[in-house]
Design a protein around this motif. Sequence first.
Motif, PDB file in Angstrom:
ATOM      1  N   GLN A 252    -102.934 -99.379 -28.258  1.00 42.23           N
ATOM      2  CA  GLN A 252    -104.030 -98.954 -27.369  1.00 42.23           C
ATOM      3  C   GLN A 252    -105.009 -98.051 -28.109  1.00 42.23           C
ATOM      4  N   THR A 253    -104.490 -97.239 -29.030  1.00 41.69           N
ATOM      5  CA  THR A 253    -105.346 -96.272 -29.735  1.00 41.69           C
ATOM      6  C   THR A 253    -105.600 -96.686 -31.176  1.00 41.69           C
ATOM      7  N   LEU A 254    -104.636 -97.397 -31.751  1.00 41.53           N
ATOM      8  CA  LEU A 254    -104.713 -97.647 -33.197  1.00 41.53           C
ATOM      9  C   LEU A 254    -105.041 -99.106 -33.532  1.00 41.53           C
ATOM     10  N   ALA A 255    -105.618 -99.833 -32.569  1.00 46.66           N
ATOM     11  CA  ALA A 255    -105.892-101.255 -32.825  1.00 46.66           C
ATOM     12  C   ALA A 255    -106.757-101.434 -34.075  1.00 46.66           C
ATOM     13  N   PHE A 256    -107.628-100.455 -34.357  1.00 50.97           N
ATOM     14  CA  PHE A 256    -108.508-100.566 -35.534  1.00 50.97           C
ATOM     15  C   PHE A 256    -107.713-100.581 -36.846  1.00 50.97           C
ATOM     16  N   LEU A 257    -106.412-100.183 -36.761  1.00 47.30           N
ATOM     17  CA  LEU A 257    -105.578-100.136 -37.975  1.00 47.30           C
ATOM     18  C   LEU A 257    -104.900-101.468 -38.275  1.00 47.30           C
ATOM     19  N   ARG A 258    -105.000-102.412 -37.341  1.00 46.65           N
ATOM     20  CA  ARG A 258    -104.274-103.690 -37.451  1.00 46.65           C
ATOM     21  C   ARG A 258    -104.327-104.238 -38.883  1.00 46.65           C
ATOM     22  N   GLY A 259    -103.146-104.409 -39.477  1.00 45.64           N
ATOM     23  CA  GLY A 259    -103.061-104.989 -40.826  1.00 45.64           C
ATOM     24  C   GLY A 259    -103.498-104.053 -41.937  1.00 45.64           C
ATOM     25  N   LYS A 260    -103.713-102.754 -41.621  1.00 49.74           N
ATOM     26  CA  LYS A 260    -104.281-101.865 -42.639  1.00 49.74           C
ATOM     27  C   LYS A 260    -103.364-100.705 -43.045  1.00 49.74           C
ATOM     28  N   ALA A 261    -102.355-100.387 -42.241  1.00 57.62           N
ATOM     29  CA  ALA A 261    -101.571 -99.172 -42.523  1.00 57.62           C
ATOM     30  C   ALA A 261    -100.559 -99.441 -43.641  1.00 57.62           C
ATOM     31  N   PHE A 262    -100.603 -98.621 -44.686  1.00 57.70           N
ATOM     32  CA  PHE A 262     -99.626 -98.791 -45.767  1.00 57.70           C
ATOM     33  C   PHE A 262     -98.296 -98.141 -45.419  1.00 57.70           C
ATOM     34  N   CYS A 263     -98.345 -97.164 -44.531  1.00 55.05           N
ATOM     35  CA  CYS A 263     -97.077 -96.603 -44.060  1.00 55.05           C
ATOM     36  C   CYS A 263     -97.300 -96.051 -42.656  1.00 55.05           C
ATOM     37  N   VAL A 264     -96.407 -96.399 -41.754  1.00 55.47           N
ATOM     38  CA  VAL A 264     -96.370 -95.706 -40.467  1.00 55.47           C
ATOM     39  C   VAL A 264     -95.040 -94.972 -40.440  1.00 55.47           C
ATOM     40  N   TYR A 265     -95.147 -93.695 -40.218  1.00 55.83           N
ATOM     41  CA  TYR A 265     -93.988 -92.821 -40.295  1.00 55.83           C
ATOM     42  C   TYR A 265     -93.688 -92.278 -38.900  1.00 55.83           C
ATOM     43  N   ILE A 266     -92.405 -92.263 -38.540  1.00 54.65           N
ATOM     44  CA  ILE A 266     -92.044 -91.751 -37.198  1.00 54.65           C
ATOM     45  C   ILE A 266     -90.627 -91.183 -37.275  1.00 54.65           C
ATOM     46  N   SER A 267     -90.490 -89.884 -37.046  1.00 52.19           N
ATOM     47  CA  SER A 267     -89.139 -89.321 -37.163  1.00 52.19           C
ATOM     48  C   SER A 267     -88.788 -88.513 -35.923  1.00 52.19           C
ATOM     49  N   ASN A 268     -87.557 -88.706 -35.491  1.00 53.01           N
ATOM     50  CA  ASN A 268     -87.022 -87.998 -34.318  1.00 53.01           C
ATOM     51  C   ASN A 268     -87.903 -88.181 -33.083  1.00 53.01           C
ATOM     52  N   VAL A 269     -88.457 -89.357 -32.928  1.00 51.15           N
ATOM     53  CA  VAL A 269     -89.288 -89.660 -31.756  1.00 51.15           C
ATOM     54  C   VAL A 269     -88.631 -90.768 -30.924  1.00 51.15           C
ATOM     55  N   TYR A 270     -88.143 -91.827 -31.585  1.00 52.67           N
ATOM     56  CA  TYR A 270     -87.524 -92.932 -30.838  1.00 52.67           C
ATOM     57  C   TYR A 270     -86.409 -92.423 -29.915  1.00 52.67           C
ATOM     58  N   ASP A 271     -85.663 -91.414 -30.387  1.00 49.21           N
ATOM     59  CA  ASP A 271     -84.553 -90.916 -29.555  1.00 49.21           C
ATOM     60  C   ASP A 271     -85.058 -90.117 -28.355  1.00 49.21           C
ATOM     61  N   ASN A 272     -86.377 -89.924 -28.307  1.00 48.08           N
ATOM     62  CA  ASN A 272     -86.986 -89.106 -27.270  1.00 48.08           C
ATOM     63  C   ASN A 272     -87.843 -89.948 -26.326  1.00 48.08           C
TER      64      ASN A 272
END
Length: 492
Positions: free
Chosen positions: A262-282
């Motif tokens: 919804q917010t990051l559609a402009f990144l489609r196919g462009k992100a070299f790394c998406v990082y996410i820590s200690n969020v999925y468990d929340n």
Amino acid sequence: MLIDVRAVAQLAGPDPVDVAGALAPVFGAIGSAALDLASLRVVCDWIQYRHNFYEPVEIRPVLADRPRQPEPDGGEPPARAGLEIAIDMRRGDDLAARISNALAEQAAPAEAVLLEPWRPASESCLWRFNTLYWQALSRWEEATGRQYEQALPGGRSEARDTGVAGDLIRELLRVWDELDARRALPEELYIAELGVGNGSQARTWLDTFADLDRQHGRDYYRRLHYLMGDYSAHVLDRARKAVAHHREKVSTLVLDATRPQQTLAFLRGKAFCVYISNVYDNLPTDDVASIRGHPYLVEVRACLRRADAARIARRYRTRPGELAALIHRLLRLGPDLLAEAAPGRLPAPSDAVAFWQATWSALRLQERYVPLDGLDAYQVTPAITGEILRPLLESSGDVRMHVSNGALASFAGTLPLLHPFGRLQCHDLFLSGPGAYLTGFHGPGKYDGSVVNWVNGPLLALAGNRRGFDVQITPAGRAGANVKTLTAQVRD
Ligand SMILES: C[S@@+](CC[C@H](N)C(=O)[O-])C[C@H]1O[C@@H](n2cnc3c(N)ncnc32)[C@H](O)[C@@H]1O
């Protein structure tokens, strides 16, 4: 009758838990309560979270049919196909009395102040408490005198580990060199982080990147864009300060991690790394179960036990019957505005925080198993049906597991953002096989004012594999830590 002992680790070692001692009162209570043994399940867990949503003994009906929607208040209770007695063996004292009381309360449900009707756990108001925690974090931390990170596993986030960041960055520099040699490296080099907390990860990552890039000598730092996303504007402010020395390179975005596109559609196919820590468990999750070969959805109902409700109501000069409305006002307004709106009961924001903490501490979940008409009739995310659960749910006999709906939506929504040579990297409490659900309790628990649930790693791996991604779950930094690293990359 089925007895399921999940406290596997506690059965061995020098001081093993006394299963026979825990079960003896069950048999006593069964005799006096005239229960149908053929459909009775006794589940013995070890709930390691000192703060959680359950009493030491919980009674959970297994329904015969899906109830009509909406269920009439005070009507006949839905017909049962069975009953579960769940025992927390960590708090296994005085079980005979606890079981008799729980069975009696089950027959008289007016014993609790209900905060909501029955619903899937992912829709429970407990997630509104969780959101409030991140939105009003400073207020909570002022009251407890400690930072949220101290409640994470090991007392600090894996996000601060410079070794982990260094390995990832060296690999990134190698990939960029290769792409550059083929004239295939874009001018803008995007890295995104979802759920940034206090910004420690971003600072560690950017400091390490600046150092390694300087040594590397290609000035990729000039082309770098580091996007920090979180649903709490308050948290983002805090994180922004932590990376003030990289301000030219950093943008912050208010976003919902369960709907990254919804917010990051402009990144489609462009992100070299998406990082996410200690969020999925929340993130919000349902639980499903397979009981005697049939799939069930666990429905919950947040409530306060009568004694807790009476204590809290007395302290805040209200009646137990009015407590639910006051709690929902807190969840809507937050502690500052609630104190302004109800100065008679809560003269200062600190009083509203104390009310919030007392309610959160007393919050319990009643649970029941509702039959699913079929896995395909259950929607895990708007785009994924319950069919994806079949191989996991049908591989382990009677089992109950997280659906990790929020994590799965976030994961599946993030994969399209990746550059073909990009990767998604998560540190979290991942279970690495469906069998793990047979050997212990994996949430929900309470970390300070937030919710924690382990994440169904095999389910995410399945979703990633079906989209052409290779998904690895490996031990993370600290030896013996429960946190694992999940990496997803386009399959070679
Ligand atoms: C436990 S903290 C982790 C912070 C940091 N990544 C770390 O490892 O220390 C969880 C973070 O996720 C954010 N968060 C939780 N649910 C979210 C959602 N649905 N969308 C965006 N951010 C969310 C919270 O605001 C908080 O910043």
